[in-house]
Every structure is written in structure tokens, then in C-alpha cells.
Design a protein around this motif. Structure first.
Motif, PDB file in Angstrom:
ATOM      1  N   ARG A 114      -9.682   9.413   7.306  1.00 24.79           N
ATOM      2  CA  ARG A 114     -10.378   9.726   6.059  1.00 24.79           C
ATOM      3  C   ARG A 114      -9.480  10.625   5.212  1.00 24.79           C
ATOM      4  O   ARG A 114      -8.961  11.629   5.704  1.00 24.79           O
ATOM      5  N   THR A 149      -6.144   4.630  15.938  1.00 25.72           N
ATOM      6  CA  THR A 149      -7.209   5.313  16.679  1.00 25.72           C
ATOM      7  C   THR A 149      -7.576   6.659  16.066  1.00 25.72           C
ATOM      8  O   THR A 149      -8.484   7.336  16.545  1.00 25.72           O
ATOM      9  N   MET A 150      -6.883   7.065  15.022  1.00 27.28           N
ATOM     10  CA  MET A 150      -7.087   8.390  14.437  1.00 27.28           C
ATOM     11  C   MET A 150      -8.093   8.349  13.300  1.00 27.28           C
ATOM     12  O   MET A 150      -8.398   7.265  12.744  1.00 27.28           O
ATOM     13  N   ASN A 151      -8.617   9.503  12.967  1.00 27.38           N
ATOM     14  CA  ASN A 151      -9.499   9.637  11.807  1.00 27.38           C
ATOM     15  C   ASN A 151      -8.628   9.664  10.547  1.00 27.38           C
ATOM     16  O   ASN A 151      -7.874  10.622  10.317  1.00 27.38           O
ATOM     17  N   GLU A 192      -6.912   4.628   3.620  1.00 29.08           N
ATOM     18  CA  GLU A 192      -6.637   4.920   5.020  1.00 29.08           C
ATOM     19  C   GLU A 192      -5.172   4.648   5.361  1.00 29.08           C
ATOM     20  O   GLU A 192      -4.565   5.366   6.171  1.00 29.08           O
ATOM     21  N   GLU A 214      -3.054   7.542   4.284  1.00 24.09           N
ATOM     22  CA  GLU A 214      -3.142   8.622   5.258  1.00 24.09           C
ATOM     23  C   GLU A 214      -2.331   8.292   6.507  1.00 24.09           C
ATOM     24  O   GLU A 214      -1.663   9.162   7.077  1.00 24.09           O
TER      25      GLU A 214
END
Length: 421
Positions: free
Chosen positions: A237, A233-235, A206, A209
Motif C-alpha cells: 500500500r 508477499t509484502m504490504n 503497488e 512501491e
């Protein structure tokens, strides 16, 4: 007669114990060097081939097996392509697969590679003789911007727990494109392993990313900057990873699982057996092993040359002794056997002392070498090559005494019994 000559050889050697002690020490040192070089050669190869253990398959995009091994285990080079995250999830669902540890590479820190992975990495990764990773201090990453350092990274750069570091995009020492807006905190430092783990900075998938949410094509997106608070707060994955380590429920299923992965329909994948690929790589980089083996032979040759020269030099002091033996009826056989037994006794004593010294050094310095340099040297039964070297050293010591023995027999009685002026 042989036992009598053996006793005579012992008493003669004892009468010249100071001189012969130097010869024995020379042979002991040669034995120590021979066994030491061979032990280093053997254990370095074992350490190399044990850079990863307990992993049944390494999976990546289709490429050469050595190239896949280099970037997945040694973090050298770059992958020809990544594998999709959906493929990693499909791997986890494969029949017979026990665990999958995804690996993502591409960033660095002051020349050291950055490896993004999951916390399962610390649970399943093994090195050496299936040894688990241990923490010298701290713990695995828990926060998004936590980093776990290999021992060499921490030692060479002087990092401590809680220290903040900045990663850079791409590999190498230049660090032209740093992720300066998203610093990491050192949460753990691994114990030294003697593997590429020592030279690696570990972060979560994570986090990898998060570093690149405002990047595209290897460069920051102009006018877009997402801070560390907003990125949480973001996705996060991952969309793709570089490779994956795979462990199976049973080693017997390795070839069937490998075949299924190699024929995977979702995308072209390749699964390799780490042990086979490591042997292939060693054939390429293992020239140093041959150099060490050659060094062992040169050490033995120099040692035997020294033994022969010392025995020849001592003949001048023993002319009267040998002449008396011939005067009382000693034959060629007796003179040869006497000096050969002396050479054999000296060689045996030197080999015994050298072997004992080697064992003592391994016991005393083995843990320190492992902790400081990651060099694992085992106190183990002699390898076939070590037995061969010891046997060759013993035979060479015996043969080295035959030439001086023949020269001693050729000395005339008058040369030995005539008083010196």
C-alpha cells in the motif's frame, strides 16, 4: 445595367479561362492555406486545453497552479512535496466527491515518464471532448509487474504485447539507476490521444512501491535486495502519492469542495480547476498561435498581390477590348465595375474551391492524422476568425481589381484601337 455587365464579365472571363484558371487556383490554394492554418491553430489550442477533461479538480501539495498542472497532467517537472495516502483516503470521503484517481510520478523509461495509478484511471480519465481512453491492443495491468504503454512510447521504441521492459529511477534519458531486478511485461497499448498519455508508461501504485522497497533516498540500500517473488508477499500500500484527479457528483459543488480541500487540516493541500490552469499555461506557451495567425495574414497578402499582378499583366492583352468598350460610350463607372466584377467572380470561385478542398482533406486525412500524430482536426462550422479571413479575402480580391481597372480606364483610345506593327 449591372446584370448586363455581370454577364459581360462572365463571358470575358470565359474567353480567357486558361489564364484565369491559374488565378483561381492560386486563390483556392491561398484559401486552403488560410483555412488550414486557422483550423490547425484552433484545434491545437483545443487539444492543448483538452489534455484532461471530465476531471473537476486536481489536488496536490501546495505550489503554483501551473506547476501542479505541469507535473500532474503533462508529467513535466517535479512536485515540491507528496501528499500522504491518508489524505487521499480523506479526499474520497469528502462530501460531493464521486471518485479520486491517485497519481505517483518519479520514475522513467528511456526518457518517457512512468505514471503509477489505479485501474480507476482507465475508467475515469477523459481527454478531448470527454473521450475515454481506448486500448489499441491488450488490456489494463492485472499483474503486479504489468505495464500499459502510451501509443508514442510503443511506436517510437517498437514495443509489442508481452515484451519485457525495465524502468529507471528518476527522470531523463541517462537511466543511471535502473530497477533491473524487477522487469515489467507490456500488457496493453493505448490508442493515440494526442495528449501526454501517449508519452507515458503506466503501472500500478503497488508496482511503484515494489520497485522501491529496497531503496532509500533515491538509491538502493547496500546489501539489501528483495526479488520480484518476495516482494509480492509484502504490504505494498503506498505511503504517499504525487497528486490526485478528483471527479464530483455535481459541477455546482466544485468551489465548495475546492475550498474544503484548500483548508484541509491534515496537511497543506491545493486544489485547482484544470480548465483555468490550462488557460494560464496557454498564455505562457501559446506564442506559436500568434505566429500561425501572422502566417495566415502573410498568405492572404501574397495571394492578393498575385491576383493584382495577374490582372495587371492581362491588361496588355485586353487593350483592344477595353478600347472598344470606351468607344461605344462605356464610362469610368462601367469599366471599373466590369473589372471589379471579374475580380469578384475569380475570388468567389477560388474561395469556393479552396473551402471544398479543405473539407475534403479533413474528411479524408482526419482519422489518419489522429491515429499517426495525435492531431485532432475537426470538420466544423467556420470559426469567427475563419469567417473574418474569408470576408477579408473576398474584399481584398475585389479591391485588388480596382487599381488595374483605373489603369485600364487611363489607356487612350488610340492605344487600344491602333493596329500593332
Amino acid at each position: 445595367m449591372t446584370s448586363f455587365l455581370l454577364g459581360l464579365a462572365w463571358r470575358s472571363a470565359w474567353s480567357r479561362r486558361m489564364t484565369l484558371a491559374l488565378v483561381v487556383c492560386s486563390i483556392a490554394l491561398s484559401t486552403f492555406m488560410l483555412l488550414g492554418v486557422e483550423r490547425v491553430r484552433t484545434d491545437v489550442r483545443d487539444s492543448f486545453t483538452s489534455a484532461v477533461s471530465g476531471t473537476d479538480l486536481i489536488v496536490g501539495a501546495r505550489t503554483g497552479s501551473v506547476q501542479l498542472l505541469l507535473y500532474a497532467v503533462f508529467h513535466v517537472g517535479a512536485a515540491t512535496n507528496n501528499i500522504r495516502w491518508s489524505s487521499v483516503q480523506a479526499l474520497q470521503q469528502q462530501r460531493g466527491v464521486a471518485w479520486v484517481v491517485p497519481l505517483s510520478l518519479g520514475d522513467s523509461h528511456r526518457g518517457f515518464p512512468v505514471l503509477a495509478t489505479s485501474t480507476d484511471y482507465f475508467e475515469h480519465f477523459r481527454h478531448g471532448d470527454r473521450q475515454a481512453l481506448r486500448f489499441q491492443s491488450g488490456q489494463r495491468f492485472a499483474d503486479l509487474f504489468d505495464a500499459v504503454l502510451g501509443a508514442e512510447v510503443a511506436d517510437r521504441l517498437g514495443y509489442r504485447l508481452g515484451q519485457r521492459i525495465t524502468l529507471a529511477h528518476g527522470s531523463g534519458d541517462l537511466n543511471l539507476a535502473e530497477h533491473a531486478d524487477k522487469p515489467f511485461t507490456v500488457s496493453g497499448i493505448l490508442a493515440r490521444t494526442g495528449t501526454p498519455v501517449d508519452r507515458t508508461v503506466h503501472i500500478s501504485l503497488e508496482a511503484m512501491e515494489a520497485l522501491h522497497v529496497d531503496w532509500m533516498g533515491g538509491a538502493p540500500i547496500p546489501g539489501l535486495r528483495i526479488g520480484p517473488d518476495d516482494v509480492r508477499t509484502m504490504n505494498l500500500r503506498p505511503q504517499a502519492v504525487t497528486a490526485a484527479l478528483v471527479g464530483l457528483d455535481s459541477r455546482a459543488a466544485v468551489f465548495s469542495v475546492q475550498r474544503r480541500i484548500n483548508t484541509f487540516e491534515g496537511e497543506p493541500l491545493m486544489a485547482i480547476l484544470p480548465g483555468v490552469a490550462l488557460d494560464e499555461l496557454w498564455e505562457v506557451v501559446g506564442s506559436g498561435e500568434k505566429a500561425l495567425l501572422l502566417m495566415s495574414g502573410l498568405v492572404a497578402l501574397v495571394s492578393m498581390a498575385g491576383l493584382m499582378s495577374v490582372v495587371l499583366a492581362s491588361l496588355n492583352e485586353r487593350r483592344r477590348e477595353l478600347a472598344v468598350l470606351r468607344a461605344v460610350g462605356a464610362s469610368l463607372y462601367h469599366v471599373l465595375l466590369l473589372l471589379a466584377l471579374e475580380g469578384l467572380l475569380m475570388t468567389l470561385a477560388g474561395i469556393a474551391i479552396g473551402t471544398a478542398a479543405m473539407a475534403a482533406v479533413l474528411l479524408a486525412l482526419g482519422p489518419w492524422l489522429q491515429a499517426e500524430f495525435g492531431l485532432t482536426l475537426h470538420l466544423a462550422q467556420p470559426t469567427p476568425m475563419q469567417w473574418l479571413l474569408l470576408g477579408g479575402l473576398l474584399a481584398a480580391g475585389w479591391f485588388a481589381s480596382l487599381l488595374p481597372a483605373w489603369q485600364a480606364y487611363r489607356l487612350s483610345l488610340a492605344d487600344g484601337l491602333s493596329p500593332r506593327i
